[in-house]
Structure formats: structure tokens, C-alpha cells
Scaffold this active site. Structure first.
Site, PDB file in Angstrom:
ATOM      1  N   SER A 120      -8.892   3.628   3.327  1.00  0.00           N
ATOM      2  CA  SER A 120      -7.837   3.827   2.270  1.00  0.00           C
ATOM      3  C   SER A 120      -7.050   2.811   1.565  1.00  0.00           C
ATOM      4  CB  SER A 120      -7.087   5.047   2.903  1.00  0.00           C
ATOM      5  OG  SER A 120      -6.136   4.298   4.016  1.00  0.00           O
ATOM      6  N   SER A 127      -9.627   1.555   7.537  1.00  0.00           N
ATOM      7  CA  SER A 127      -9.023   1.587   6.198  1.00  0.00           C
ATOM      8  C   SER A 127      -8.928   0.058   5.589  1.00  0.00           C
ATOM      9  CB  SER A 127      -7.934   2.290   5.991  1.00  0.00           C
ATOM     10  OG  SER A 127      -8.072   3.545   6.262  1.00  0.00           O
ATOM     11  N   LYS A 180       0.788  -1.275  -0.050  1.00  0.00           N
ATOM     12  CA  LYS A 180       0.070  -0.118   0.021  1.00  0.00           C
ATOM     13  C   LYS A 180       0.921   1.062   0.000  1.00  0.00           C
ATOM     14  CE  LYS A 180      -3.641   2.376   2.822  1.00  0.00           C
ATOM     15  NZ  LYS A 180      -4.352   2.189   4.093  1.00  0.00           N
TER      16      LYS A 180
END
Length: 450
Positions: free
Chosen positions: A148, A172, A70
Site C-alpha cells: 500500500s 506494503s 504516507k
């Protein structure tokens, strides 16, 4: 089962090679570029790591399996980490070393070769990196895969990779898991490595692990990377508290009730309790202060002025800088108090079962980082994922997993446990998974032999 463990088994059994699987993932990155899931990948790096894996004996449970980082959180050698920000993209280069978590991922056999989409600084429950296309949900490209960690979720649900790195500071990991029909564990505070710089821990809000298609992949990853942590015993019959926020729609509530029945069928004792909405709202406000102060300090440390940020991020950073030290200290004290109060949820329960989302995933473009109404933005996040920040502020483990479909979209639910109860949640999650309707994902896993 079609998951990362199956892919590793195929490599170990000689039915394919790490290089062939990596080539398939690289091809999928090209073929599915419109999904917006992967913002950077290094073909040569991926192939070199795959060739090295093929040349050595299997050292970990995921030996030879392609992996995506990520763009926020732990850093992977050979890959950038720019938090979805144009300003940081211009300032930061390629990471020269793995942090402790990525070293553990590598020891488990995972081969990092690219980076997934995240919104600027993780400040949204969508995944639209600044200056790049917004990531789309493989189940319905008009919808967000969440945030996210939405790029990671989209990549796994689409089959670009079988497993991907994810982080969670206010939902997230769990929100994208629910949006995309995946499994994701937000670990207990301190359960996974954060060193050597601990830069993404956010006063203990943030945890990191993975998004995957199966409980066994998440459990295997957790077993491979977790740190020693006191844990409650696994004692059956398990006591489940079903908590249903009124603001969740009928489909989300139905999925949670169905999962509760599945746990009852497995021998658990289920009792419905009031949803911890007051704790959840208090946790959300605590998280907002910490996220704001963190962003203001981070941008100052990086020398990034407000006019180099999206308007929303700049407004959040300004609020953070304007927060007095006394207010932040009071929030740290409130955080400790809330953590203690949250433990009482488990006085007569081993886990709390509740929805992740209040409704179906929002449409692409529903969040706009060009706006600067911070109050409205954070209220929308809390409304989308009720009580999500509770696990972060209180340091609790929280496991998201799918149960059923509605309108051709997967439905997600979560189990929260007492600090250290990560393995209890994974055990309960396996009970649910074994009784859940099977999902047929939008795409097969790249490189997995049929």
C-alpha cells in the site's frame, strides 16, 4: 550515488539550498501530477520548513531534504492522514503534531511537505485512493507501483523526492520497493517508534520506515530513528538460505539466484532450502483476521458506517466485527507460536533470501475495491507476494532491494532475518547492491545538482 544522502551533501556543501531543492520537489509534484503519487502537498509549509533549514546549522544526516508522508501510519504535523478514504478525509483534519517517528524523521533533517497515495485502509497491493486517480509505476505507467506504499514508491522512483515514509503490515514496503526498483526495510517488531498512540501497530503486524534509492539512505534513516533492540552479532562468513517458491516466475527466481551468487562472491555461504510456504500461508491468514478486526473496530470508533466505505472495505469490516473474541485470542496465541517457529529458519542461517513478487507488477485497475469478495481479494494479495506476511506476523526484519531488470522493469528480492537483525540485513544488502546491475531511474531526483 544519486540518493537522499547526496542531496543532503549538496545542501551542506553550499552547491544548492534547502529552498531550491524544495522548490524543485514542489515543481515535480505539479509536473508529474498524472503519476498520482502525491495526493496532497502544502507549498507554503514546504517552503517555510526549507527556509528554516537554510537558516540553521545542519542538525541531522538529511538536513534540508524534502520528504513525503504516507497517507497511513505515523502522523506529521501540518499534514492530513486519511488512509486513502473519502469518509476519513471528510472527518479528519490536519495533524497538529508529529508522532514520535516523524519527530525522529525531523530530527534527522527531513522536511515533510506532502502526502502520498495509498489504497483505502492499506487493503491492497495497488495504490488507488478512494475518489482519486490510481498511482502509476514510473517505469511503465500501465502498471501499478504496488501497495500500500505505492504512492511513496512512485514518488521516489520518479524523482519527486529522494526518500519517502512507508509502512508495512503485510508487505506494503517490500512490494512497492520490488515494483519500482527501490530499497525498503520492514524493521523488526519494536525497532522503530510507534507512539504516542500506537494506532497503526495492528497487534504487532505493522512497522514503518522509508523507501529510498539506496541502502545507505535506508541504513542512515534506520540509524537515526531506531529504538534499542537486542540484535545478533555481525559475524562473517554470513550464512544465506536461498528459498525459492515454485509459484514465482522465471524472472523473479533468476534475480534471487543472481543475488545469491553475488553474496557468494562476497564471501557468504549460500545453501538452497525449501521455501517457507506453509509458514507464509499461515501468517497470511493470521494477518487477514487481525486486519479485518482492526478495520471493523476502527470504523466503529470513528463513527463511519459501512455504506460510507468502498464495498470491499465494508465487507472486510463486517467480517472483523463478526469475529468472536475467542477467535481473536486464538489468533494471538497462534501468532506467538508462529513467531517462535519462524526463528528456527535462522538456526543454520543468518538470513533467508527470496523473491518479493511472484510475477511482474500487475496492471493498473487489476484490483477493484468495488467488489466484495474478500476471500478472492486476500488470495490475490498472497499470490502476488508469497510469504510476505511472514515477516509481519513473526516480527522479523525484511529488506527489499533490486537486482537486475526484465522487460524494462526492475526485479526485486528480499532478505529476512531473525528479530533484531536489521543491521545484518542492511550489511548484506550493501554487499548485494555493490554487485547488482546499475539502475537508471525514470527520473532524476528533483533539485539534485548534476
Amino acid at each position: 550515488m544519486n540518493d537522499a544522502a547526496a542531496l543532503a551533501a549538496a545542501i551542506a556543501q553550499g552547491r544548492t539550498t534547502a529552498r531550491k531543492v524544495m522548490e524543485a520537489s514542489l515543481s515535480a509534484c505539479d509536473a508529474q501530477a498524472d503519476l498520482g503519487a502525491v495526493v496532497y502537498f502544502d507549498r507554503d509549509l514546504g517552503l517555510a520548513r526549507a527556509d528554516a533549514a537554510d537558516a540553521e546549522a545542519a542538525l541531522g544526516p538529511f538536513h534540508g531534504v524534502p520528504f513525503l508522508a504516507k497517507d497511513l501510519g505515523g502522523t506529521a504535523k501540518g499534514l492530513p492522514a486519511t488512509a486513502g478514504s473519502t469518509a476519513l478525509r471528510a472527518k479528519l483534519g490536519i495533524s497538529v503534531s508529529d508522532n514520535d517517528l516523524f519527530a525522529a524523521f525531523g530530527a534527522a533533517g527531513l522536511l515533510a511537505f506532502g502526502v502520498t497515495a495509498t489504497p483505502p485502509f492499506g487493503l491492497a497491493l495497488h495504490s488507488a485512493p478512494e475518489g482519486l486517480p490510481e498511482a502509476r509505476n514510473p517505469w511503465n505507467s500501465a502498471l501499478t507501483p504496488g501497495g500500500s506504499s505505492g504512492g511513496a514508491a512512485a514518488a521516489v522512483a520518479a524523482g519527486i523526492v529522494a526518500i519517502a515514509h512507508a509502512t508495512d503490515a503485510a508487505g506494503s514496503i517490500r512490494v512497492p520497493a520490488a515494483c519500482c526498483g527501490l530499497v525498503g526495510l520492514k524493521p523488526s517488531r519494536g525497532a522503530t517508534p510507534g507512539g504516542p498512540d500506537f494506532g497503526n501497530q495492528l497487534m504487532g503486524l505493522a512497522s514503518e520506515l522509508v523507501l529510498a534509492r539506496s541502502i545507505r539512505d535506508v541504513r542512515t534513516t534506520f540509524d537515526a530513528v531506531h529504538l534499542p533492540l537486542a540484535a545478533p552479532p555481525l559475524n562473517a562468513p554470513f550464512r544465506i538460505a536461498l528459498a525459492l517458491p515454485e509459484r514465482c516466475d522465471a524472472a523473479q527466481l533468476s534475480a534471487a539466484r543472481a543475488a545469491a551468487r553475488a553474496l557468494q562472491d562476497a564471501g557468504c555461504v549460500v545453501n538452497e532450502v525449501p521455501a517457507p510456504d506453509d509458514l507464509g500461508r499461515e501468517a497470511h491468514e493470521i494477518a487477514r483476521v487481525i486486519l479485518s478486526v482492526s478495520l471493523g473496530e476502527w470504523m466503529d470508533a470513528m463513527g463511519v458506517p459501512d455504506d460510507a466505505l468502498p464495498p470491499l472495505a465494508a465487507a472486510v469490516a463486517r467480517q472483523g466485527r463478526a469475529t468472536p473474541a475467542a477467535r481473536l485470542f486464538a489468533v494471538s496465541r497462534q501468532m506467538a507460536s508462529l513467531s517462535d517457529r519462524a526463528k528456527r529458519l535462522f538456526t543454520s542461517a543468518d538470513a533467508v533470501l527470496m523473491p518479493v513478487l511472484s510475477t511482474a507488477p500487475p496492471k493498473i485497475g487489476a484490483d477493484d475495491m468495488n467488489l466484495s469478495d474478500v476471500d478472492a481479494h486476500f488470495a490475490k494479495m498472497e499470490s502476488c507476494a508469497p510469504n510476505a506476511a511472514l515477516a509481519n506476523v513473526a516480527g522479523l526484519p525484511a529488506l527489499a532491494l533490486p537486482f537486475g531488470m526484465s522487460d524494462n522493469l526492475p526485479l526485486g528480492l528480499q532478505l529476512m532475518g531473525a528479530p533484531g537483525a536489521d543491521k545484518t540485513l542492511l550489511h548484506l544488502g550493501a554487499m548485494i547492491e555493490a554487485r547488482a546491475p546499475a539502475l537508471t531511474f525514470p527520473g532524476p531526483i528533483a533539485g539534485l545538482p548534476t
